[in-house]
Enzyme design. Structure first.
Site, PDB file in Angstrom:
ATOM      1  CE  LYS A 258      11.278   0.489  -5.137  1.00 14.50           C
ATOM      2  NZ  LYS A 258      10.917   0.539  -3.704  1.00 14.50           N
ATOM      3  NE  ARG A 332      10.035   8.806   3.275  1.00 16.46           N
ATOM      4  CZ  ARG A 332      10.146   7.839   4.174  1.00 16.46           C
ATOM      5  NH1 ARG A 332      10.623   8.099   5.379  1.00 16.46           N
ATOM      6  NH2 ARG A 332       9.754   6.612   3.897  1.00 16.46           N
TER       7      ARG A 332
HETATM    8  N1  BES Z   1       7.279   3.371  -3.702  1.00 11.91           N
HETATM    9  C1  BES Z   1       7.880   2.815  -2.574  1.00 11.91           C
HETATM   10  C2  BES Z   1       6.871   2.198  -1.603  1.00 11.91           C
HETATM   11  C3  BES Z   1       6.138   0.973  -2.069  1.00 11.91           C
HETATM   12  C4  BES Z   1       6.514  -0.253  -1.571  1.00 11.91           C
HETATM   13  C5  BES Z   1       5.065   1.044  -2.917  1.00 11.91           C
HETATM   14  C6  BES Z   1       5.817  -1.383  -1.961  1.00 11.91           C
HETATM   15  C7  BES Z   1       4.386  -0.081  -3.312  1.00 11.91           C
HETATM   16  C8  BES Z   1       4.764  -1.291  -2.828  1.00 11.91           C
HETATM   17  C9  BES Z   1       8.670   3.863  -1.806  1.00 11.91           C
HETATM   18  O1  BES Z   1       9.268   4.840  -2.576  1.00 11.91           O
HETATM   19  C10 BES Z   1       9.742   3.135  -1.070  1.00 11.91           C
HETATM   20  O2  BES Z   1      10.574   2.571  -1.704  1.00 11.91           O
HETATM   21  N2  BES Z   1       9.664   3.150   0.251  1.00 11.91           N
HETATM   22  C11 BES Z   1      10.612   2.491   1.078  1.00 11.91           C
HETATM   23  C12 BES Z   1      10.982   3.433   2.182  1.00 11.91           C
HETATM   24  C13 BES Z   1      12.121   2.943   3.026  1.00 11.91           C
HETATM   25  C14 BES Z   1      13.401   3.014   2.237  1.00 11.91           C
HETATM   26  C15 BES Z   1      12.222   3.810   4.252  1.00 11.91           C
HETATM   27  C16 BES Z   1       9.961   1.240   1.646  1.00 11.91           C
HETATM   28  O3  BES Z   1       8.831   1.299   2.101  1.00 11.91           O
HETATM   29  O4  BES Z   1      10.599   0.186   1.607  1.00 11.91           O
HETATM   30 ZN    ZN Z   2      11.193   4.333  -3.301  1.00 20.43          ZN
END
Ligand code: BES
Ligand code: ZN
Ligand code: ZN
Length: 481
Positions: A258, A332
């Site tokens: 991230k 997921r």
């Molecule tokens: N835990 C995150 C989702 C999330 C995003 C939670 C913002 C709280 C605030 C999840 O594991 C994630 O990183 N999801 C990605 C998925 C993408 C790579 C398809 C996302 O939503 O950016």
């Molecule tokens: Zn994630």
């Protein structure tokens, strides 16, 4: 301590009032009874009264929780923790159930997040010591309502405490609340409430073939585990509802790292798991007659020599092979295994999963409404009644075959990433592929589990305890209450 008293013996009393009541108090016209307006004024015989405006609108659950929160916040600011609350005016305008929501709001409004300080060794966080709980007398309850009022008050205390416990866990820093700490914390509370629990460690995760959870867990030096909570008051022969909650105590994204400015909330990625644990705790406390099995995969998503990278293919408990396209779409993967485990191993009759799953749901629905997807109309109707009774907000999203096709992999059975758009829907559909045709309901609480700017008076910066009360009410629905 919150209890019902015939007569208030406290020097400071909260009274609720509307515009018409303003003139009966010494307010020099400054108190107009507007919703959430507060005003200190002299009361009877040298006492002090905190007037709290109820406004002109109907008092729904959200309003009652806000009213409870706003008055305790005002008193807390003044260093007052012993007071009485006259609920007479509220009970003229709302049903006795109002007391539950008011009390829940009071406890949530009083909440303080864990602060880590000093040079103590061992366990860094002692929730009990930290929280200087308010001592409240509830008065103004008409005679005929006493018994029902007592029940509603007790339920409000249980729910408020359960929500605050979930908030505590979510607010804890990731380094002080590892997967192992998470399991220990939940085990302690389950022991208190008499709920049976089991923890599969990393060796058992491997030997039982929970390969998707294992693959994410191996991204970290801190071992993963799978926690199973079995609350079965109807006996183990009666099929249970499965509640699977994402328990990622730190989500860096893995090799699909991230960006730095998205990292602040990453310790809150176990809010779904916390909601499942807290709801089951409340159900056990209230002895609700329903069989529930909680399944919480707990792990970190980090970078290590054995971390997943895009292009890898892994197995899963359900047997499907998964192509990894993005290591940040880890939730997921764990939930796929948790849901399969619930269906195949625990034989749950239907399954709900709850997770801080996608950034896309925040773009779509913001911070007050969570995403909901389901393939079962009865389950959905039940869930709608449940969130109407909790005061939380959810919005159902659709799904179609063309979105299912987005998860097709050329080299494996399924891939963990859809296309650029409708990310909340494809994430949900990935999990559904592991529910083995059982009625399935999915909640994406990525927007509602955490607020930097509180939206309601009962929230504070940080964790909200999203999902706890709705899961509780859903199980009440199941129990036919
Ligand atoms: N835990 C995150 C989702 C999330 C995003 C939670 C913002 C709280 C605030 C999840 O594991 C994630 O990183 N999801 C990605 C998925 C993408 C790579 C398809 C996302 O939503 O950016
Ligand atoms: Zn994630
Ligand atoms: Zn995540």
């Amino acid at each position: 301590m919150i209890s019902i008293a015939e007569e208030s013996t406290r020097r400071i009393r909260v009274r609720f009032a509307d515009g018409q009541d303003g003139s009966s108090y010494r307010t020099e016209g400054m108190f107009r009874g507007e919703y959430l307006q507060t005003f200190f004024t002299p009361g009877e015989e040298g006492s002090l009264c905190l007037l709290t405006g109820i406004g002109e609108k109907d008092l729904g659950i959200l309003q009652l929780k806000e009213l409870g929160a706003v008055c305790v916040c005002r008193l807390k600011e003044q260093g007052v923790s012993k007071f009485s609350v006259d609920v007479g005016k509220i009970l003229q305008a709302a049903e006795p159930k109002a007391l539950c929501h008011l009390v829940e709001g009071m406890l949530e409004g009083w909440y303080e997040q864990p602060v880590i300080s000093g040079n103590g060794k061992g366990k860094h966080w002692d929730g009990e010591k930290r929280r200087n709980a308010p001592d409240v007398q509830i008065c103004g309850i008409p005679g005929g309502f006493r018994e029902q009022a007592q029940r509603e008050l007790e339920l409000g205390v249980t729910l408020g405490n359960a929500v605050n416990w979930a908030r505590d866990m979510v607010n804890m820093p990731g380094n002080l609340f590892t997967p192992n700490d998470f399991a220990e914390e939940v085990a302690e509370k389950m022991g208190e409430a008499g709920v049976a629990w089991e923890v599969l460690d990393s060796a058992e995760i491997r030997s039982q073939g929970l390969e998707a959870l294992q693959a994410v867990g191996e991204s970290s030096g801190r071992d993963a585990c799978l926690m199973i909570l079995r609350y079965l008051p109807l006996g183990s022969d009666v099929p249970a509802v499965g509640l699977a909650g994402k328990g990622v105590t730190c989500d860096t994204g893995g090799y699909c790292l991230k960006p730095a400015d998205s990292m602040l909330g990453i310790k809150g990625d176990m809010a779904g798991g916390a909601a499942v644990a807290a709801a089951i705790y409340a159900l056990a406390r209230e002895k609700v007659q329903v069989n529930v099995i909680g399944i919480i995969p707990m792990c970190e998503n980090r970078i290590s020599p054995s971390s997943l990278v895009p292009g890898d293919v892994i197995g899963s408990y359900g047997g499907k092979k998964i192509e990894i396209c993005n290591t940040d779409a880890e939730g997921r993967l764990l939930l796929a295994d948790a849901v399969s485990y619930g269906v195949k191993h625990e034989k749950v009759k239907k399954v709900l999963d709850i997770a801080t799953l996608t950034g896309a749901v925040v773009q779509t629905l913001g911070f007050s409404t969570a995403g909901l997807l389901s393939d079962d109309e009865d389950f959905c109707r039940e869930f709608s009644r449940a969130f109407a009774a909790s005061g939380e907000r959810y919005w159902r999203l659709p799904f179609y075959e063309e979105q299912e096709r987005m998860l097709k992999s050329r080299i494996a059975d399924i891939k963990n990433l859809g296309e650029k758009h409708c990310g909340t829907i494809t994430a949900a559909l990935f999990i559904r592929a592991f529910a083995e045709s059982r009625p399935w309901l999915h909640l994406d609480i990525a927007g509602t589990a955490w607020v930097d700017t509180p939206l309601f008076a009962f929230q504070s910066k940080g964790a909200t305890g999203a999902g706890v009360t709705t899961l509780y009410r859903l199980m009440e629905e199941e129990a036919g209450i």
